[in-house]
Enzyme design. Structure first.
Site, PDB file in Angstrom:
ATOM      1  N   ARG A   1      50.624  -8.067 -31.635  1.00  0.00           N
ATOM      2  CA  ARG A   1      49.970  -6.823 -32.055  1.00  0.00           C
ATOM      3  C   ARG A   1      50.940  -5.727 -32.483  1.00  0.00           C
ATOM      4  NH1 ARG A   1      44.263  -5.528 -29.057  1.00  0.00           N
ATOM      5  NH2 ARG A   1      43.246  -7.407 -29.748  1.00  0.00           N
TER       6      ARG A   1
ATOM      7  N   LYS B   1      31.358  -2.043 -28.103  1.00  0.00           N
ATOM      8  CA  LYS B   1      32.583  -1.566 -27.448  1.00  0.00           C
ATOM      9  C   LYS B   1      33.533  -0.940 -28.468  1.00  0.00           C
ATOM     10  CE  LYS B   1      36.052  -4.602 -26.422  1.00  0.00           C
ATOM     11  NZ  LYS B   1      37.363  -4.180 -26.927  1.00  0.00           N
ATOM     12  N   ASN B   2      33.867  -1.699 -29.512  1.00  0.00           N
ATOM     13  CA  ASN B   2      34.919  -1.212 -30.414  1.00  0.00           C
ATOM     14  C   ASN B   2      34.474  -0.001 -31.226  1.00  0.00           C
ATOM     15  OD1 ASN B   2      36.567  -3.158 -29.413  1.00  0.00           O
ATOM     16  ND2 ASN B   2      36.366  -4.562 -31.155  1.00  0.00           N
TER      17      ASN B   2
ATOM     18  N   ASP C   1      37.008 -12.576 -32.278  1.00  0.00           N
ATOM     19  CA  ASP C   1      36.437 -12.264 -30.965  1.00  0.00           C
ATOM     20  C   ASP C   1      35.309 -13.227 -30.553  1.00  0.00           C
ATOM     21  OD1 ASP C   1      38.206 -10.206 -30.684  1.00  0.00           O
ATOM     22  OD2 ASP C   1      36.768  -8.596 -31.054  1.00  0.00           O
TER      23      ASP C   1
ATOM     24  N   CYS D   1      51.071  -8.711 -24.894  1.00  0.00           N
ATOM     25  CA  CYS D   1      49.625  -8.868 -24.788  1.00  0.00           C
ATOM     26  C   CYS D   1      49.282 -10.337 -24.754  1.00  0.00           C
ATOM     27  CB  CYS D   1      48.954  -8.218 -25.979  1.00  0.00           C
ATOM     28  SG  CYS D   1      47.202  -8.472 -26.008  1.00  0.00           S
TER      29      CYS D   1
ATOM     30  N   ARG E   1      35.768  -5.236 -18.914  1.00  0.00           N
ATOM     31  CA  ARG E   1      36.275  -4.330 -19.961  1.00  0.00           C
ATOM     32  C   ARG E   1      35.287  -4.199 -21.106  1.00  0.00           C
ATOM     33  NH1 ARG E   1      41.574  -6.163 -22.495  1.00  0.00           N
ATOM     34  NH2 ARG E   1      40.468  -4.939 -24.026  1.00  0.00           N
TER      35      ARG E   1
HETATM   36  C1  UD1 Z   1      40.437  -4.800 -33.415  1.00  0.00           C
HETATM   37  C2  UD1 Z   1      39.485  -4.995 -32.260  1.00  0.00           C
HETATM   38  C3  UD1 Z   1      39.610  -6.408 -31.684  1.00  0.00           C
HETATM   39  C4  UD1 Z   1      39.492  -7.448 -32.785  1.00  0.00           C
HETATM   40  C5  UD1 Z   1      40.450  -7.144 -33.937  1.00  0.00           C
HETATM   41  C6  UD1 Z   1      40.278  -8.086 -35.116  1.00  0.00           C
HETATM   42  C7  UD1 Z   1      39.277  -2.766 -31.331  1.00  0.00           C
HETATM   43  C8  UD1 Z   1      39.537  -1.859 -30.182  1.00  0.00           C
HETATM   44  N1  UD1 Z   1      39.749  -4.022 -31.245  1.00  0.00           N
HETATM   45  O1  UD1 Z   1      41.751  -4.879 -32.868  1.00  0.00           O
HETATM   46  O2  UD1 Z   1      38.582  -6.602 -30.729  1.00  0.00           O
HETATM   47  O3  UD1 Z   1      39.831  -8.720 -32.255  1.00  0.00           O
HETATM   48  O4  UD1 Z   1      40.217  -5.802 -34.403  1.00  0.00           O
HETATM   49  O5  UD1 Z   1      38.973  -8.072 -35.541  1.00  0.00           O
HETATM   50  O6  UD1 Z   1      38.621  -2.392 -32.278  1.00  0.00           O
HETATM   51  N2  UD1 Z   1      48.615  -6.193 -37.338  1.00  0.00           N
HETATM   52  C9  UD1 Z   1      49.869  -6.033 -37.868  1.00  0.00           C
HETATM   53  N3  UD1 Z   1      50.373  -4.764 -37.994  1.00  0.00           N
HETATM   54  C10 UD1 Z   1      49.655  -3.665 -37.616  1.00  0.00           C
HETATM   55  C11 UD1 Z   1      48.367  -3.845 -37.079  1.00  0.00           C
HETATM   56  C12 UD1 Z   1      47.867  -5.135 -36.963  1.00  0.00           C
HETATM   57  O7  UD1 Z   1      50.538  -7.008 -38.222  1.00  0.00           O
HETATM   58  O8  UD1 Z   1      50.167  -2.547 -37.754  1.00  0.00           O
HETATM   59  C13 UD1 Z   1      48.084  -7.585 -37.174  1.00  0.00           C
HETATM   60  C14 UD1 Z   1      47.837  -7.894 -35.701  1.00  0.00           C
HETATM   61  O9  UD1 Z   1      48.999  -8.348 -35.058  1.00  0.00           O
HETATM   62  C15 UD1 Z   1      46.805  -8.985 -35.793  1.00  0.00           C
HETATM   63  C16 UD1 Z   1      46.009  -8.592 -37.044  1.00  0.00           C
HETATM   64  O10 UD1 Z   1      46.821  -7.664 -37.759  1.00  0.00           O
HETATM   65  O11 UD1 Z   1      47.429 -10.236 -36.028  1.00  0.00           O
HETATM   66  C17 UD1 Z   1      44.669  -7.965 -36.729  1.00  0.00           C
HETATM   67  O12 UD1 Z   1      44.852  -6.793 -35.997  1.00  0.00           O
HETATM   68  P1  UD1 Z   1      43.900  -5.533 -36.141  1.00  0.00           P
HETATM   69  O13 UD1 Z   1      42.866  -5.794 -37.185  1.00  0.00           O
HETATM   70  O14 UD1 Z   1      44.732  -4.316 -36.257  1.00  0.00           O
HETATM   71  O15 UD1 Z   1      43.171  -5.546 -34.721  1.00  0.00           O
HETATM   72  P2  UD1 Z   1      42.998  -4.352 -33.719  1.00  0.00           P
HETATM   73  O16 UD1 Z   1      42.606  -3.110 -34.455  1.00  0.00           O
HETATM   74  O17 UD1 Z   1      44.140  -4.311 -32.785  1.00  0.00           O
END
Ligand code: UD1
Length: 417
Positions: free
Chosen positions: A122, A22-23, A305, A117, A397
């Site tokens: 996030r 998916k991702n 996940d 969320c 999803r």
């Molecule tokens: C992606 C995956 C999701 C998975 C996650 C962690 C997709 C579509 N989704 O989500 O399934 O659970 O990686 O492996 O690929 N954070 C910040 N600031 C930012 C961005 C992130 O603080 O600007 C924090 C988030 O709140 C969270 C952590 O970093 O606590 C991890 O987030 P991130 O690695 O960005 O996950 P996603 O890319 O949203």
């Protein structure tokens, strides 16, 4: 509203084939906007997140069509529209990964901010910081992230946390920026490596993906390509845990075993037998399971996940297990549903203490997010009687033909429309 009903008490046995990730598919569809010709993506799962992402890029001006059951073609427009409305973003939080390609292609992106969320706040600060370093001006206005850039320029960017989405957005903007970009403390997830491979196949120059430091040399333009997406490691992990938890014997096909090492290691620690072959993983579980401790971490740590599915298994594993969630701050809601099924779980902040009991009891439960939904199916298999799961749109999803696949390995599972 549709529900999924699971009759517990069966031992899973047989073979199951995993779909594309998916991702990785979501990010590949977004990256396709960067190309100057059609992008053929193979091994793409037909799940609702993918269909929403395709409809978003379609709204932005891309042509999209399914060439076969699992191959989708994206015809990127020369000059895509740059605004994604709240209506779409609320269906797919990952819409924020369009920021990088839109900035790179049209120098402008307006992406509605996703609301609250179920699995944490996030924030977007790392995306904003990274794209800002490449020269984008970013502001938050009327519920939108509005970014614009008059030509992107390579930069050195240190991520305070190895965010998957931020690493992806920066990579996709950097591939056509002027000069070199260096991303330090980059995310190392297999989906990052898959994105780098796709971009490189399109003519980009990305090195180091899969390590802490990714280096990107900007190129003038990217071309169309045919590319096969990696298998979904979380779907594979879900079947592995379900097999181990039910004392089963299941061959999981179409996997890259190294992507599953943290899951494999924990299942072995829990006393299941896990045999890795070329592109299959065989899980056999005929001994009593043992309690384990899990800490979720960025890759190669244990994936957040997979945490909920493990919690379901540990709910019936004799002894005390502990799970610490280090990635998302609010990802333990499934515990409340498992407790409705009789599980003994105490949550304190990011920590769950699980006292294993012999069996769960079937109950009516509600999925709070995608992985919680998968965990409740695993729990249903481990329960006496029937478990009815509400909110199945979350499961749709991210899992392709999940009930059929579970039925194929002996589960008694059906959907009430
Ligand atoms: C992606 C995956 C999701 C998975 C996650 C962690 C997709 C579509 N989704 O989500 O399934 O659970 O990686 O492996 O690929 N954070 C910040 N600031 C930012 C961005 C992130 O603080 O600007 C924090 C988030 O709140 C969270 C952590 O970093 O606590 C991890 O987030 P991130 O690695 O960005 O996950 P996603 O890319 O949203």
């Amino acid at each position: 509203m549709a529900t999924i009903v699971v009759e517990g008490g069966t031992r899973l046995e047989g073979k199951v084939r995993v779909s594309g990730a998916k991702n990785a598919a979501l990010i590949a569809i977004s990256a396709a906007l960067l190309a100057n010709g059609p992008v053929y993506l193979e091994n793409v799962p037909r799940i609702s997140d993918v269909l929403v992402m395709l409809s978003i890029v379609h709204d932005l001006g891309a042509g999209t069509e399914w060439e076969s059951e699992d191959c989708v073609v994206i015809y990127p427009p020369d000059s895509p529209d740059f605004e994604t409305p709240y209506e779409k973003v609320k269906q797919l939080r990952a819409s924020n990964i369009l920021l990088g390609p839109l900035l790179a292609k049209v120098g402008k992106a307006h992406i509605a901010l996703p609301g609250g969320c179920n699995i944490g706040s996030r924030p977007m600060d790392l995306h904003i910081k990274g794209l800002g370093s490449l020269g984008a001006e970013i502001s938050l206005q009327q519920g939108f992230i509005k970014a614009k850039a008059n030509g992107l320029k390579g930069a050195r960017i240190y991520l305070d946390f190895p965010s998957v989405g931020a690493t992806e957005n920066i990579m996709m903007a950097a591939v056509v920026a002027k000069g070199q970009t260096i991303i330090e403390n980059a995310a190392k997830e297999p989906e990052i490596v898959d994105l780098a491979n796709l971009l490189n196949a399109m003519g980009a120059r990305v090195r180091g993906a899969g390590t802490d430091v990714i280096k990107v040399e900007g190129v003038a333009a990217l071309s169309g390509v045919r590319y096969a997406i990696i298998p979904d490691r979380i779907e594979a992990g879900t079947f592995m845990v379900a097999a181990a938890a039910t004392g089963g014997d299941v061959l999981v096909e179409n996997v890259i075993p190294t992507h599953l090492e943290p899951v494999t290691a924990k299942l072995r620690e829990a006393n299941a037998e896990v045999i890795e072959q070329d592109d299959t993983i065989w899980v056999k579980s005929n001994k009593a399971l043992r309690p384990i401790d899990i800490k979720t971490l960025p890759y190669p740590g244990f994936p957040t996940d997979m945490q909920s599915q493990m919690m379901a298994m540990l709910a019936v594993t004799p002894g005390t297990s502990i799970i610490v969630e280090n990635v998302f701050e609010n990802r333990m809601q499934v515990a409340d549903e498992l407790k409705r099924m009789g599980a003994k779980i105490k949550i304190q902040g990011r920590t769950a203490v699980i006292e294993g009991i012999p069996r769960l009891e079937g109950a009516q439960v509600r999925a709070s997010d995608l992985r919680a939904g998968a965990a409740l199916i695993v729990a249903g298999l481990l329960a006496d009687g029937a478990t009815e799961i509400d909110n199945v749109h979350y499961i749709d999803r991210g899992y392709e033909n999940l009930e059929q696949k579970f039925r194929g390995i002996g589960a008694r599972i059906s959907r009430n429309e």
